[in-house]
Design an enzyme around this catalytic site. Structure first.
Site, mmCIF file in Angstrom:
data_model
loop_
_atom_site.group_PDB
_atom_site.id
_atom_site.type_symbol
_atom_site.label_atom_id
_atom_site.label_comp_id
_atom_site.label_asym_id
_atom_site.label_seq_id
_atom_site.Cartn_x
_atom_site.Cartn_y
_atom_site.Cartn_z
ATOM 1 N N GLU A 54 -24.702 -34.072 44.796
ATOM 2 C CA GLU A 54 -25.335 -34.346 43.491
ATOM 3 C C GLU A 54 -25.969 -33.098 42.888
ATOM 4 O O GLU A 54 -25.851 -32.827 41.702
ATOM 5 C CB GLU A 54 -26.384 -35.454 43.628
ATOM 6 C CG GLU A 54 -25.803 -36.843 43.837
ATOM 7 C CD GLU A 54 -25.440 -37.135 45.291
ATOM 8 O OE1 GLU A 54 -25.656 -36.254 46.160
ATOM 9 O OE2 GLU A 54 -24.937 -38.239 45.563
ATOM 10 N N HIS A 62 -31.337 -48.691 46.611
ATOM 11 C CA HIS A 62 -30.295 -48.729 45.576
ATOM 12 C C HIS A 62 -30.724 -49.513 44.341
ATOM 13 O O HIS A 62 -29.866 -49.994 43.596
ATOM 14 C CB HIS A 62 -29.016 -49.355 46.134
ATOM 15 C CG HIS A 62 -28.166 -48.396 46.910
ATOM 16 N ND1 HIS A 62 -28.537 -47.884 48.108
ATOM 17 C CD2 HIS A 62 -26.962 -47.843 46.623
ATOM 18 C CE1 HIS A 62 -27.586 -47.073 48.562
ATOM 19 N NE2 HIS A 62 -26.632 -47.027 47.674
#
Lengths: 330, 335
Positions: free
Chosen positions: B69, B138
């Site tokens: 990322e 999440h």
């Protein structure tokens, strides 16, 4: 791999130029250290003393349209790249006439006229940017090279590994230059890395790499010439580990408790300026008066830079919130 | 362009398809645009947003990335500085934390640090929010964190029209723009006019006009808030619903115009209550409209707990219509 362009250039004029580049960095930074004690320069000041052969050996080979990404120890890189000395000094002062308008300071020298992309003060933070700049060049069909400098401390960061992988995976023209000065602030390489042969790490990303004596500018320049030739031929990344040493403290706040004074003295004797100068002298390639002239010219340039910075202006406080977003064209 | 005449020919579409159409449109309009992120190509996007785009545009412009990322977000920054107009997809806001250094220390600072010499015209899209029983790692709603950062613009499209229209406008911005797509909206259907295109990204929208209280929200919470407003109407409470659309900068004018009219406000924000975007909006109301208010400003926020897995606990941890109705009635003294 070694075409004619890879051969070291040992002409007298060229060697004197390399020497001059290194002395210019050294004397500029000596003046910065002095100005720091006078509180003209504040904040962090990271000096490049001892490592000059890396910036001088690599950057002087770049083309005008190539790009440079550097770290917070980047005064030398900016100077060799052609960022005007007086604008660098004004930036050190925080004056509006500085190369970043005074907003960046020592750690954030930027210059769009020389494709100098800073001055990144997050260790490892510049590597992904270099990958992106090279990606843009690749996608736009431009043949430029992006030279990315970082210390061996950055090798422990995830961004180092992510960036090497991306550059190799996508075949991007990045010259990764690791300035291995053996200490990440005060943490020695041997107590922070399981594999201390840094250039070997590039191999697991299938990037051609070599380690070079970073105190020998002829060796650095020769390696950089090979690397740039390979990148321009293949479009793929190349990794140079320059083994060097930082003579001064990490920053002006560092008491250097982590290393022995004798160690520093041993390295000082191997210093890149000393080394090239004595070699030139031994080979009768430099006259004492030439060295004096070089020193005098640089001293004059530095004096002019200091005067320029002193005479520079402070940005009005009313402008504080500018340059956060682009300003609409009026 | 933004005021393009809208022709007839209304189609029904999903939020997911609207985002995909926005990306496709941008790729067609501008050669400099490309999409980069984890699983955007061969997989078709974690939320199937980019499905089919690889076949249409090829692997250079629909660029699958490794799970890096920070690396690919930083590469997006560099590519933007190098003349491209990248759309970086970070799969979800949860993973964006691995890119936070690049977003905050590079994307948001380079214009300033360089004295206005370099800008970062980059768009970063990511999914956000809870509701799918994905548990504590999440289900974050961290757009309020990002809205804290000067140097970036933060958008939260809540409607199909905004999902379709915000991207192109964001790509015209010379500075980084983060777009947060709530995961619960991807399957939502809505209508688009045939020539739907770019929309303004500076203004909040009044999604329901009312006179008794202002319900101020954004993103996935918009629909819960509108549902609450319908329930309140049944009790003769006429709520106005503001969709912020842009979380940074905030459109103070629209917020204050509404509360000056209704004199009461409840802010609905899926982010955790402490230090939330709701806290910022509440304080702005205090600063700018304190003397106009007839009641303390209320809030419905995420509870101060990592999002739990079981459905009933997850639902209890985030805003819902019943909580919004209760907060609105409390502000009106109608318990």
């Amino acid at each position: 791999m070694s075409g004619t362009t890879d051969k070291p250039r040992l002409s007298r004029v060229h060697m004197l130029d390399l020497l001059r580049q290194m002395i210019r960095i050294r004397l500029f930074e000596d003046k910065c250290a002095e100005l720091y004690t006078q509180e003209k320069i504040r904040g962090f000041l990271h000096l490049y003393d001892g490592e000059e052969a890396v910036a001088a050996g690599v950057i002087s080979l770049l083309e005008k349209q190539d790009r440079v990404v550097a770290t917070y120890r980047e005064h030398g890189h900016a100077l060799v790249r052609g960022v005007v000395m007086k604008s660098v000094m004004a930036e050190m002062y925080g004056k509006r006439e500085g190369c970043s308008g005074g907003r960046g300071g020592s750690m954030h020298l930027f210059d769009n006229t020389t494709n100098f992309y800073g001055g990144n003060a997050i260790v490892g933070g510049g590597l992904p940017m270099a990958v992106g700049l090279a990606l843009a060049d690749r996608m736009r069909g431009e043949k430029h090279v992006t030279a990315c400098f970082f210390g061996e401390g950055a090798v422990a960061e995830g961004e180092f590994h992510e960036s090497l992988n991306l550059a190799a995976l996508w075949g991007l023209p990045v010259l990764f230059v690791c300035e291995n000065n053996l200490y990440a602030m005060g943490t020695a390489l041997a107590i922070s890395q399981s594999e201390t042969d840094i250039h070997a790490k590039a191999a697991c990303y299938k990037i051609t790499s070599e380690a070079v004596d970073g105190m020998d500018i002829v060796a650095v320049e020769g390696a950089a010439r090979r690397a740039l030739h390979a990148i321009r031929e293949t479009g793929k990344p190349y990794f140079l580990e320059c083994r060097t040493y930082r003579f001064r403290a990490h920053s002006m706040f560092d008491a250097q408790l982590y290393r022995d004074k004798t160690e520093v003295e041993v390295w000082r004797k191997k210093g890149p300026i000393e080394r090239l100068r004595t070699w030139l002298e031994a080979n009768h390639m430099i006259h004492p008066e030439e060295l004096e002239r070089i020193n005098a010219e640089i001293a004059a340039e530095i004096a002019e830079a200091v005067a320029f910075a002193e005479a520079g202006s402070w940005e009005p406080v009313e402008d504080l919130t500018r340059f956060v977003y682009a300003e609409a064209a009026s | 362009m933004l005021q393009a005449t809208r022709q007839s020919g209304i189609t029904e579409t999903t939020y997911r398809e609207a985002v995909r159409e926005a990306i496709r449109d941008a790729l067609k309009r501008d050669d400099r645009v490309f999409l980069m992120g984890e699983d955007v190509g061969r997989y078709g996007g974690c939320y199937a947003v980019s499905k089919g785009l690889l076949a249409e545009f090829g692997s250079e412009r629909i660029r699958d990335t490794p799970l890096s990322e920070s690396g690919f977000t930083g590469a997006g920054i560099g590519a933007a500085m190098g003349g491209m107009r990248p759309i970086v997809e970070v799969m979800t806001v949860n993973f964006s934390l691995l890119a936070l250094d690049q977003i905050l220390n590079s994307a948001a600072t380079i214009r300033h640090m360089s004295g206005n010499q370099f800008g970062v015209p980059l768009v970063i899209r990511m999914a956000t929010g809870a509701g799918r029983q994905l548990a504590a790692q999440h289900s974050h709603s961290l757009e309020g964190w990002y809205a804290h950062i000067p140097g970036i613009r933060v958008l939260a499209p809540a409607t199909v029209e905004d999902a379709r229209g915000m991207l192109w406008t964001a790509l015209q911005d010379p500075d980084p723009v983060l777009i947060f797509e709530n995961v619960m909206l991807y399957n939502m259907t809505g209508t688009l006019v045939a020539d739907a295109g770019p929309v303004d990204i500076a203004k909040a929208a009044v999604r329901r006009t009312g006179s008794d209280i202002s319900l101020i929200t954004y993103g996935g919470s918009l629909w819960k808030t509108l549902e609450a407003a319908t329930q309140l109407a049944a009790e003769n409470i006429n709520a106005e619903v503001i969709d912020l659309r842009s979380l940074r900068p905030l459109d103070d004018a629209t917020i204050m115009a509404s509360v000056n009219k209704t004199r009461r406000a409840v802010i609905v924000d899926e982010g955790w209550r402490s230090g939330s975007l709701a806290a910022e909006i509440g304080m702005r109301i205090v600063e700018q409209a304190f003397w106009e208010m007839d009641a303390p400003v209320g809030r419905v926020c995420g509870e101060e707990v990592p999002i739990p897995y079981p459905s009933h606990l997850e639902r209890a941890a985030i805003p819902n219509a019943a909580k919004i109705v209760a907060a609105a009635k409390a502000a009106l003294g109608r318990d």
